[in-house]
Structure formats: structure tokens, C-alpha cells
Enzyme design. Structure first.
Site, PDB file in Angstrom:
ATOM      1  N   ALA A  13       0.837  -1.197   0.000  1.00 46.36           N
ATOM      2  CA  ALA A  13       0.000   0.000   0.000  1.00 46.36           C
ATOM      3  C   ALA A  13       0.873   1.249   0.000  1.00 46.36           C
ATOM      4  CB  ALA A  13      -0.938  -0.013   1.197  1.00 46.36           C
ATOM      5  N   GLY A  14       1.993   1.194  -0.737  1.00 47.35           N
ATOM      6  CA  GLY A  14       2.755   2.413  -1.005  1.00 47.35           C
ATOM      7  C   GLY A  14       2.111   3.104  -2.196  1.00 47.35           C
ATOM      8  N   ALA A  16       2.638   2.798  -5.439  1.00 42.80           N
ATOM      9  CA  ALA A  16       2.269   1.907  -6.553  1.00 42.80           C
ATOM     10  C   ALA A  16       1.029   1.096  -6.192  1.00 42.80           C
ATOM     11  CB  ALA A  16       3.442   0.991  -6.904  1.00 42.80           C
ATOM     12  N   PHE A 116      16.380  18.911 -11.268  1.00 42.10           N
ATOM     13  CA  PHE A 116      16.830  17.657 -10.667  1.00 42.10           C
ATOM     14  C   PHE A 116      17.892  17.036 -11.554  1.00 42.10           C
ATOM     15  CE2 PHE A 116      15.521  14.954  -7.144  1.00 42.10           C
ATOM     16  CZ  PHE A 116      14.777  15.836  -6.394  1.00 42.10           C
ATOM     17  N   ASP A 221      10.542  -8.448   0.057  1.00 34.56           N
ATOM     18  CA  ASP A 221       9.702  -9.642   0.267  1.00 34.56           C
ATOM     19  C   ASP A 221       9.037 -10.103  -1.031  1.00 34.56           C
ATOM     20  OD1 ASP A 221      10.362  -8.725   2.762  1.00 34.56           O
ATOM     21  OD2 ASP A 221       8.308  -8.509   3.490  1.00 34.56           O
ATOM     22  N   GLN A 240      21.209   1.763  -7.029  1.00 38.46           N
ATOM     23  CA  GLN A 240      21.616   3.176  -7.046  1.00 38.46           C
ATOM     24  C   GLN A 240      22.102   3.670  -5.688  1.00 38.46           C
ATOM     25  OE1 GLN A 240      18.613   6.637  -7.523  1.00 38.46           O
ATOM     26  NE2 GLN A 240      19.885   6.643  -9.341  1.00 38.46           N
ATOM     27  N   HIS A 242      22.681   7.135  -3.809  1.00 34.75           N
ATOM     28  CA  HIS A 242      22.327   8.549  -3.891  1.00 34.75           C
ATOM     29  C   HIS A 242      23.497   9.346  -3.324  1.00 34.75           C
ATOM     30  CE1 HIS A 242      20.292  12.325  -3.154  1.00 34.75           C
ATOM     31  NE2 HIS A 242      19.187  11.877  -3.708  1.00 34.75           N
ATOM     32  N   LEU A 252      18.571  10.461   3.943  1.00 36.73           N
ATOM     33  CA  LEU A 252      18.641  11.175   2.673  1.00 36.73           C
ATOM     34  C   LEU A 252      18.487  12.686   2.809  1.00 36.73           C
ATOM     35  CD1 LEU A 252      18.764  10.210  -0.364  1.00 36.73           C
ATOM     36  CD2 LEU A 252      16.444  11.060  -0.462  1.00 36.73           C
ATOM     37  N   GLU A 255      18.042  15.482  -3.553  1.00 43.27           N
ATOM     38  CA  GLU A 255      18.720  16.124  -4.667  1.00 43.27           C
ATOM     39  C   GLU A 255      18.089  17.485  -4.959  1.00 43.27           C
ATOM     40  OE1 GLU A 255      19.855  13.228  -7.766  1.00 43.27           O
ATOM     41  OE2 GLU A 255      18.602  14.468  -9.049  1.00 43.27           O
ATOM     42  N   ARG A 286      23.018  10.504 -10.807  1.00 44.05           N
ATOM     43  CA  ARG A 286      23.467  10.114  -9.464  1.00 44.05           C
ATOM     44  C   ARG A 286      24.686   9.212  -9.483  1.00 44.05           C
ATOM     45  NH1 ARG A 286      17.473   9.312  -6.780  1.00 44.05           N
ATOM     46  NH2 ARG A 286      17.127  11.542  -6.608  1.00 44.05           N
ATOM     47  N   HIS A 353      20.247   3.503  -2.142  1.00 41.72           N
ATOM     48  CA  HIS A 353      18.993   4.229  -2.280  1.00 41.72           C
ATOM     49  C   HIS A 353      17.899   3.489  -3.046  1.00 41.72           C
ATOM     50  CE1 HIS A 353      16.464   7.714  -2.247  1.00 41.72           C
ATOM     51  NE2 HIS A 353      16.469   7.842  -3.567  1.00 41.72           N
ATOM     52  N   ARG A 394      18.591   5.167 -12.274  1.00 39.62           N
ATOM     53  CA  ARG A 394      17.345   5.933 -12.314  1.00 39.62           C
ATOM     54  C   ARG A 394      17.624   7.422 -12.146  1.00 39.62           C
ATOM     55  NH1 ARG A 394      13.966   8.114  -8.373  1.00 39.62           N
ATOM     56  NH2 ARG A 394      14.906   7.051  -6.593  1.00 39.62           N
ATOM     57  N   SER A 399      10.962   7.931  -9.997  1.00 43.99           N
ATOM     58  CA  SER A 399      10.340   6.791  -9.324  1.00 43.99           C
ATOM     59  C   SER A 399       8.936   7.134  -8.838  1.00 43.99           C
ATOM     60  CB  SER A 399      11.186   6.314  -8.157  1.00 43.99           C
ATOM     61  OG  SER A 399      10.481   5.291  -7.496  1.00 43.99           O
TER      62      SER A 399
HETATM   63  C1  LIG Z   1      14.241   8.624   1.576  1.00 49.16           C
HETATM   64  C2  LIG Z   1      13.767   8.447   0.156  1.00 49.16           C
HETATM   65  C3  LIG Z   1      13.481   9.558  -0.626  1.00 49.16           C
HETATM   66  C4  LIG Z   1      13.030   9.404  -1.941  1.00 49.16           C
HETATM   67  N1  LIG Z   1      12.738  10.520  -2.688  1.00 49.16           N
HETATM   68  C5  LIG Z   1      12.244  10.362  -3.952  1.00 49.16           C
HETATM   69  C6  LIG Z   1      11.849  11.494  -4.732  1.00 49.16           C
HETATM   70  O1  LIG Z   1      11.901  12.633  -4.291  1.00 49.16           O
HETATM   71  N2  LIG Z   1      11.381  11.279  -5.975  1.00 49.16           N
HETATM   72  C7  LIG Z   1      11.269  10.034  -6.507  1.00 49.16           C
HETATM   73  O2  LIG Z   1      10.840   9.895  -7.641  1.00 49.16           O
HETATM   74  N3  LIG Z   1      11.625   8.941  -5.776  1.00 49.16           N
HETATM   75  C8  LIG Z   1      12.089   9.082  -4.515  1.00 49.16           C
HETATM   76  N4  LIG Z   1      12.424   7.966  -3.786  1.00 49.16           N
HETATM   77  C9  LIG Z   1      12.128   6.638  -4.326  1.00 49.16           C
HETATM   78  C10 LIG Z   1      10.639   6.367  -4.218  1.00 49.16           C
HETATM   79  O3  LIG Z   1      10.125   7.006  -3.090  1.00 49.16           O
HETATM   80  C11 LIG Z   1      10.345   4.876  -4.095  1.00 49.16           C
HETATM   81  O4  LIG Z   1      11.026   4.149  -5.071  1.00 49.16           O
HETATM   82  C12 LIG Z   1       8.842   4.635  -4.277  1.00 49.16           C
HETATM   83  O5  LIG Z   1       8.111   5.477  -3.425  1.00 49.16           O
HETATM   84  C13 LIG Z   1       8.491   3.190  -4.020  1.00 49.16           C
HETATM   85  O6  LIG Z   1       7.096   3.064  -3.993  1.00 49.16           O
HETATM   86  P1  LIG Z   1       6.414   1.635  -3.941  1.00 49.16           P
HETATM   87  O7  LIG Z   1       4.952   1.854  -3.917  1.00 49.16           O
HETATM   88  O8  LIG Z   1       6.989   0.773  -4.992  1.00 49.16           O
HETATM   89  O9  LIG Z   1       6.915   1.006  -2.543  1.00 49.16           O
HETATM   90  P2  LIG Z   1       6.750   1.526  -1.031  1.00 49.16           P
HETATM   91  O10 LIG Z   1       6.257   2.891  -0.916  1.00 49.16           O
HETATM   92  O11 LIG Z   1       8.025   1.165  -0.353  1.00 49.16           O
HETATM   93  O12 LIG Z   1       5.601   0.592  -0.472  1.00 49.16           O
HETATM   94  C14 LIG Z   1       5.769  -0.788  -0.287  1.00 49.16           C
HETATM   95  C15 LIG Z   1       4.497  -1.350   0.298  1.00 49.16           C
HETATM   96  O13 LIG Z   1       4.592  -2.769   0.285  1.00 49.16           O
HETATM   97  C16 LIG Z   1       4.188  -3.281   1.527  1.00 49.16           C
HETATM   98  N5  LIG Z   1       4.886  -4.549   1.722  1.00 49.16           N
HETATM   99  C17 LIG Z   1       6.211  -4.810   1.622  1.00 49.16           C
HETATM  100  N6  LIG Z   1       6.453  -6.106   1.895  1.00 49.16           N
HETATM  101  C18 LIG Z   1       5.255  -6.672   2.141  1.00 49.16           C
HETATM  102  C19 LIG Z   1       4.837  -7.983   2.494  1.00 49.16           C
HETATM  103  N7  LIG Z   1       5.703  -8.978   2.657  1.00 49.16           N
HETATM  104  N8  LIG Z   1       3.524  -8.211   2.691  1.00 49.16           N
HETATM  105  C20 LIG Z   1       2.623  -7.193   2.560  1.00 49.16           C
HETATM  106  N9  LIG Z   1       2.960  -5.946   2.243  1.00 49.16           N
HETATM  107  C21 LIG Z   1       4.261  -5.698   2.028  1.00 49.16           C
HETATM  108  C22 LIG Z   1       4.529  -2.209   2.534  1.00 49.16           C
HETATM  109  O14 LIG Z   1       3.691  -2.325   3.656  1.00 49.16           O
HETATM  110  C23 LIG Z   1       4.246  -0.942   1.739  1.00 49.16           C
HETATM  111  O15 LIG Z   1       2.898  -0.594   1.865  1.00 49.16           O
HETATM  112  C24 LIG Z   1      12.873   8.104  -2.476  1.00 49.16           C
HETATM  113  C25 LIG Z   1      13.156   6.996  -1.686  1.00 49.16           C
HETATM  114  C26 LIG Z   1      13.614   7.160  -0.390  1.00 49.16           C
HETATM  115  C27 LIG Z   1      13.960   5.925   0.410  1.00 49.16           C
END
Ligand SMILES: Cc1cc2nc3c(=O)[nH]c(=O)nc-3n(C[C@H](O)[C@H](O)[C@H](O)COP(=O)(O)OP(=O)(O)OC[C@H]3O[C@@H](n4cnc5c(N)ncnc54)[C@H](O)[C@@H]3O)c2cc1C
Length: 584
Positions: A13-14, A16, A116, A221, A240, A242, A252, A255, A286, A353, A394, A399
Site C-alpha cells: 500500500a505504497g 504503486a 533535478f 519480500d 543506485q 544517492h 537522505l 537532490e 546520481r 537508495h 534511475r 520513481s
Molecule cells: C528517503 C527516500 C526519498 C526518496 N525521494 C524520492 C523522490 O523525491 N522522488 C522520486 O521519484 N523517488 C524518490 N524515492 C524513491 C521512491 O520514493 C520509491 O522508489 C517509491 O516510493 C516506491 O514506492 P512503492 O509503492 O513501490 O513502494 P513503497 O512505498 O516502499 O511501499 C511498499 C508497500 O509494500 C508493503 N509490503 C512490503 N512487503 C510486504 C509484504 N511482505 N507483505 C505485505 N505488504 C508488504 C509495505 O507495507 C508498503 O505498503 C525516495 C526513496 C527514499 C527511500
């Protein structure tokens, strides 16, 4: 054990996962399983912004954005996917705006944009302002906005449900998706979720490094679950670093700080990026900036008594600009380092990163079983996946864009598939693999501890598989990981209980990290060239003749149960852009 039945199940629930859920819930009966509360996902930590060629503040267009993405990825990017990313970026930002996201504004009231790394005007002429942002809390705002819209639409969440296995079953000689197995944190109970379509959106795996910007929970996972079921992982050697993590802590500093005019300096106060990237300077990609920082350090121009860091200098920027545009990261400098960024430069070093590699998908988010076939009913999007829009490196702000563009696409594709497909029978004893692993951990009296193995893993990865790599360092990493995997079989946990057993889950997460670290190192050993985030000192040049191809790693198990990793390769999709030497 409970059995649930949904058309579509989304794991994560991130950004994506929730972007996918908004689409899937409109079209099919959908459940979202997440190990964290949705608003605690790592997307919420993203600071700097989300790229889109809106051209709100200066001339720009999506074709330039496509080119920058491909060049940034050192030509390992699938160009058809990059075109979609850049073209759909514009609507993605406008969708978020309509959902209520409070972007920073220009004086005329349009969405403001800032510079950026690697984003340029007219194919590298000069930096361009392409990143849409909400101060340095862009990810937080995206996550909150998506969550509110999920709640509004009645998305069904199963919070603190850990997905530990993917269920596939054979139908007419082809493996299809049957569902997932999850452990409920509050009770320790196992749940089987039958589903016609499953979308993995479980994020990255940067916790196998010690100095990292990644949250404790980014343990790969999803990648590991697919891997154990014999599905390939693509381009895992590309990780990557950073450039600007807080020295020794890795936290972090966006940038966006350099986008607002921040400058990197060595111990002599020199703006060293001018030497390495005469046009883009501090805003080169980067991989280039991180290598430049370590080159300064290795050549004796690092700062501090140990000469092991450089400075991010914001002192020439007006305090009002720092307060308005970078409030969080300036506060981090005060809190974690006791430094006042108005007047003093901030000690930084590169920090692990982002995983460019992951579960291979096509542009609809369908997961690939090999170079040509998909796994019916299985989808992936976000950092867990590899489309591949990021190639070997990247670009910043791509992202948050990726999770919105491909999260949306995967959600639509999964739900549409679910509305026409039948449920696949569950395999026999669907919970068995997880139940056995959990029982083994609980009952083990072994002498090894999770924290110690994790620390040793992170140390070898930082020492041997970071910004600079050689055959020798990678072999050392591989030997260490092999030994750590042996020790892991003898791991035991203190908490033997059922409820809220985080000890148990950390042990299982460590198992995932060990497997994925091994894939990274084996893939890196075989790639005898330097490209993007993968820099081999023993092969310092890009080799398009032999390595302009994606790595596809497979887990193989022989009749005696011995595991090995087989590497195969997949062609890169090229549309309009011929590979060139990369200069910034
Ligand atoms: C500090 C930081 C700053 C960043 N800044 C930027 C930026 O400014 N611009 C940019 O483009 N990108 C940035 N990024 C990268 C970007 O934020 C991430 O790549 C992106 O948000 C990932 O989103 P996601 O939905 O794939 O995963 P996430 O947001 O990590 O969500 C993962 C989800 O999966 C769930 N999950 C994981 N494992 C399990 C499991 N086994 N069972 C059930 N649920 C599970 C978690 O609960 C969570 O809800 C940054 C990253 C970091 C770490």
C-alpha cells in the site's frame, strides 16, 4: 487458517499499490494486503519531487524527458517503456492534482517545478525545471492523497498482513496465479487469499546495505517470493547510490537541495563537480556524482579528520528559500548533526537508495516468466518491478512517476484480467511452505542471531558491492553471503509467541535479503563492464557489444535440493535513440 476470495489482490500500500487499488477497486472486488499501515510506506519518505514535462516554468516536452531517462539509464532502458513514462507523466501529475495534492505553486498559481539531476533542456544543453514538488515532502503528500482517495472509494485494506508466499498452479501445462499466503501480525494466524489476479507492489530491498536511505522494512519480500517460485529477477546488479546521505547515517538529503542551488565541495572548498560534469555540474546523474565524491575522497580531498566525506553547501541560499523549499532536510541537519545549514556546510556521503532491478514486467505490468511469456494473472509495479524505465541508473523524480504511471496501468490490467478469467484451483496444502518456515523459526534452538547475520551481511555489501566493484570484491561478497546463508539455517528467535511476533518476521525478512544479495552479486560478477550504477574498476568502460542486454537471473534447484543461480539475458528494446557516450 482462513481462506479469503477476491478477484484482485494487491500486495503493498505504497504509492504503486494504492494507485493500482484506485483503478482495480472500480473494476473488480479488490483487497490490499500490506505489512505496514498504508501511510507508513516508504513512498511517504520521498522528498524531492515527481518529474513531468508540464513546461509550467520553462520550455520542456515529454520527448526531452524520454531522452534524459534513456541516457540517465546508460542506454539499458527499454525505450518503449520510457516513452510511456514520459508521455503519461503529465496526466499522472494532473490526476494527483485533481485528487487534491497540494503542490507548490508559481506566483501565477500553476504547479511549480524545480531542477533535478540528469533532467535537461534539448538533449543535455542545460538543466531544466521538470520536477513537480510539495516542499521536500512530495512523497508524503502523494501517499496521503492516494490514501484519502482509497478510503473515499472504499478500498478494502488488510493492514499488518505479511505476504510470505505466492501461489501458482498449473493449468493446461502453464503456471497461473492462484493467490498469496499472508501472516497476520496481530494474531500470528495464516491466511490464504485466493485471487484471479495478484499485483506485487511491495517496494525495494535496500536494507542489505548498512549506509542506506531505505526504511527498515525494505527487505524485498515480493522479489524473494517470486524468486522462490522460480520466476526470474531482472538487472539486480544495478543498485543506485544517492550522492547525498547524511555522513555515516545514510539519511537522505534530497537532490532537490542541489536543484535549488546547493553545491558539493571538497576539503579545499572546491566545487569539484565542475571537473567531472562541466555542463550539469552538481546536477549530473546520481551514479556520476556518487563516483565523483568517492574519487575526491580516495584522492585525499575528503573532509574531516578521516577524510571520509564531502560537504553539501547551502549557505549561499537565502534562509527564506531554505525554509520554503527544503524545510525537512534542513531540520534533519540540525537534529542529526547539530549543524545550522544557514551558516555551515553539511557532511554527506553516498547512501544506498534504489533498486533499478526487480521482477520483470511488460508495460501493462504483466510479470514475465522468461524472455517471452507472461505468468497469467500476475502483475508487478513500483520499485519491486523492472519494466525497465530506469535501466542502469534511475533519474531522480522518476520513481514517484513510475509508481503512478505503472501502478495505474497494472491496476487496470489486473482488474480487467480478473473480470474475464476464472479462479485457478489452489495448489495442495497452499499454506505449507509458510507454515513450515514459521514452525522452523519458532522451534529452532540454533545459536545464530538475526541481528548479527544482518550486520555481517550489511558490512560485506558496503565493503564489496557498493559504488566501486571488482571481481575480487564481488567474490569476497559472494563467499561471505554463502557463509551467512549457512549460518542463517541455524538462526533462532527469542520470541516464540504468536501475537505481534516481529522477531519472527525480521528473521524471515533477513532470509529474503540474503537471497536477493546473492542474486545481486552473482549478476554483478557476470557483468564485465561498467554501466550506470554498476561500476567495475577492472572493466571501467561500457561494452555495448557484449552487455547491451538485461540480466535475467533464475533460481534452480537440483534433485538433491541444491540451489544455484542461472543467468540468462534479454535484449534491450530500442526505438529511436542510439547509444552514445554519456557526458554531463
Ligand atoms: C528517503 C527516500 C526519498 C526518496 N525521494 C524520492 C523522490 O523525491 N522522488 C522520486 O521519484 N523517488 C524518490 N524515492 C524513491 C521512491 O520514493 C520509491 O522508489 C517509491 O516510493 C516506491 O514506492 P512503492 O509503492 O513501490 O513502494 P513503497 O512505498 O516502499 O511501499 C511498499 C508497500 O509494500 C508493503 N509490503 C512490503 N512487503 C510486504 C509484504 N511482505 N507483505 C505485505 N505488504 C508488504 C509495505 O507495507 C508498503 O505498503 C525516495 C526513496 C527514499 C527511500
Amino acid at each position: 487458517m482462513q481462506i479469503h476470495k477476491y478477484d484482485t489482490v494487491i500486495v503493498g500500500a505504497g504509492g504503486a499499490g494504492m494507485r493500482a487499488a484506485i483503478e482495480a477497486t472500480k473494476r473488480s472486488r479488490t483487497a490490499v494486503l500490506t505489512k505496514l499501515y498504508p501511510t507508513r510506506s516508504h513512498t511517504g519518505a520521498a522528498q524531492g519531487g515527481m518529474a513531468a514535462a508540464l513546461a509550467n516554468v520553462e520550455e520542456d516536452n515529454w520527448e526531452w524527458h524520454t531522452f534524459d531517462t534513456i541516457k540517465g539509464g546508460d542506454y539499458l532502458v527499454d525505450q518503449d517503456a520510457a516513452e510511456i513514462l514520459a508521455k503519461e507523466a503529465i496526466d499522472s501529475v494532473l490526476d494527483l492534482e485533481k485528487m487534491g495534492l497540494p503542490f507548490n505553486r508559481t506566483p501565477e498559481g500553476r504547479i511549480d517545478q524545480r531542477r533535478f539531476g540528469g533532467h535537461s533542456r534539448n538533449h543535455g544543453e542545460a538543466p531544466v525545471r521538470r520536477s513537480c514538488y510539495a516542499a521536500d515532502r512530495t512523497g508524503h503528500m502523494i501517499l496521503q492523497t492516494l490514501y484519502q482517495n482509497c478510503v473515499k472509494q472504499g478500498v478494502e485494506f488488510f493492514n499488518e498482513f505479511y505476504v510470505l508466499d505466492l501461489l501458482l498452479n498449473e493449468v493446461d501445462g502453464q503456471r497461473r496465479t492462484a493467490g498469496v499466503v499472508a501472516l497476520e501480525l496481530a494474531t500470528g494466524e495464516l491466511h490464504v487469499f485466493r485471487a484471479k489476479a495478484v499485483v506485487f507492489a511491495s517496494g525495494g530491498n535496500g536494507k542489505f546495505y548498512k549506509v542506506t536511505s531505505n526504511a527498515h522494512t525494505l527487505t524485498g519480500d515480493g522479489q524473494a517470493a517470486a524468486w522462490r517460485r522460480g520466476l526470474p529477477l531482472e538487472d539486480m546488479e544495478f543498485f543506485q547510490f544517492h550522492p547525498t546521505g547524511i555522513w555515516r547515517m545514510g539519511i537522505l538529503l534530497t537532490e532537490g537541495a542541489r536543484g535549488e542551488g546547493g553545491i558539493l565541495r571538497n576539503k579545499d572548498g572546491e566545487r569539484f563537480m565542475e571537473k567531472y560534469a562541466p555542463v550539469m555540474k552538481d546536477l549530473a546523474s546520481r551514479d556520476v556524482v556518487s563516483r565523483s565524491i568517492y574519487t575526491e575522497i580516495r584522492e585525499g580531498r575528503g573532509c574531516g579528520p578521516e577524510g571520509d566525506h564531502v560537504y553539501l553547501d547551502l549557505t549561499h541560499l537565502p534562509p527564506e528559500q531554505l525554509d520554503a523549499k527544503l524545510p525537512d532536510i534542513t531540520e534533519f541537519a540540525r537534529t542529526y548533526l547539530g549543524i545550522e545549514p544557514y551558516t555551515d556546510p553539511i557532511p554527506i556521503q553516498p547512501t544506498a537508495h534504489y533498486a533499478m532491478g526487480g521482477i520483470p514486467t511488460n508495460v501493462q505490468g504483466e510479470v514475465l516468466a522468461n524472455n517471452t511469456d507472461v505468468v497469467p494473472g500476475l502483475y508487478a509495479a513500483g520499485e519491486v518491478a523492472c519494466v525497465s524505465v530506469h535501466g542502469a541508473n534511475r533519474l531522480g523524480t522518476n520513481s514517484l512517476l513510475d509508481i503512478n504511471v505503472f501502478g495505474r496501468r497494472a491496476g487496470i490490467a489486473a482488474a480487467e484480467y480478473a473480470s474475464r478469467a476464472e479462479f485457478v484451483e489452489l495448489p495442495e496444502a497452499p499454506e505449507k511452505f509458510v507454515a513450515d518456515e514459521v514452525a522452523r523459526m519458532r522451534e529452532s534452538t540454533g545459536s545464530e542471531r538475526v541481528t548479527e547475520i544482518r550486520k555481517d551481511l550489511q558490512e560485506t555489501m558496503d565493503r564489496n558491492a557498493m559504488v566501486f566493484r571488482t571481481e575480487q570484491t564481488l567474490k569476497e561478497a559472494l563467499e561471505d553471503i554463502t557463509a551467512l546463508r549457512r549460518r542463517y539455517r541455524n538462526v533462532s528467535i527469542q520470541d516464540k509467541g504468536r501475537r505481534f511476533n516481529t522477531d519472527l518476521l525480521e528473521a524471515l525478512e533477513l532470509g529474503n535479503l540474503l537471497e536477493l544479495a546473492e542474486v545481486l552479486v552473482v549478476s554483478a560478477l557476470a557483468r564485465k563492464e561498467s554501466r550506470g550504477g554498476h561500476y567495475r574498476e577492472d572493466y571501467p568502460h561500457r561494452d555495448d557489444v557484449n552487455f547491451m542486454r538485461h540480466t535475467m537471473a533464475y533460481r534452480e534447484v537440483d534433485s538433491e535440493g541444491n540451489e544455484s543461480i542461472r543467468l540468462d539475458y534479454k535484449p534491450v528494446v530500442q526505438t529511436r535513440y542510439q547509444p552514445m557516450e554519456r557526458k554531463y
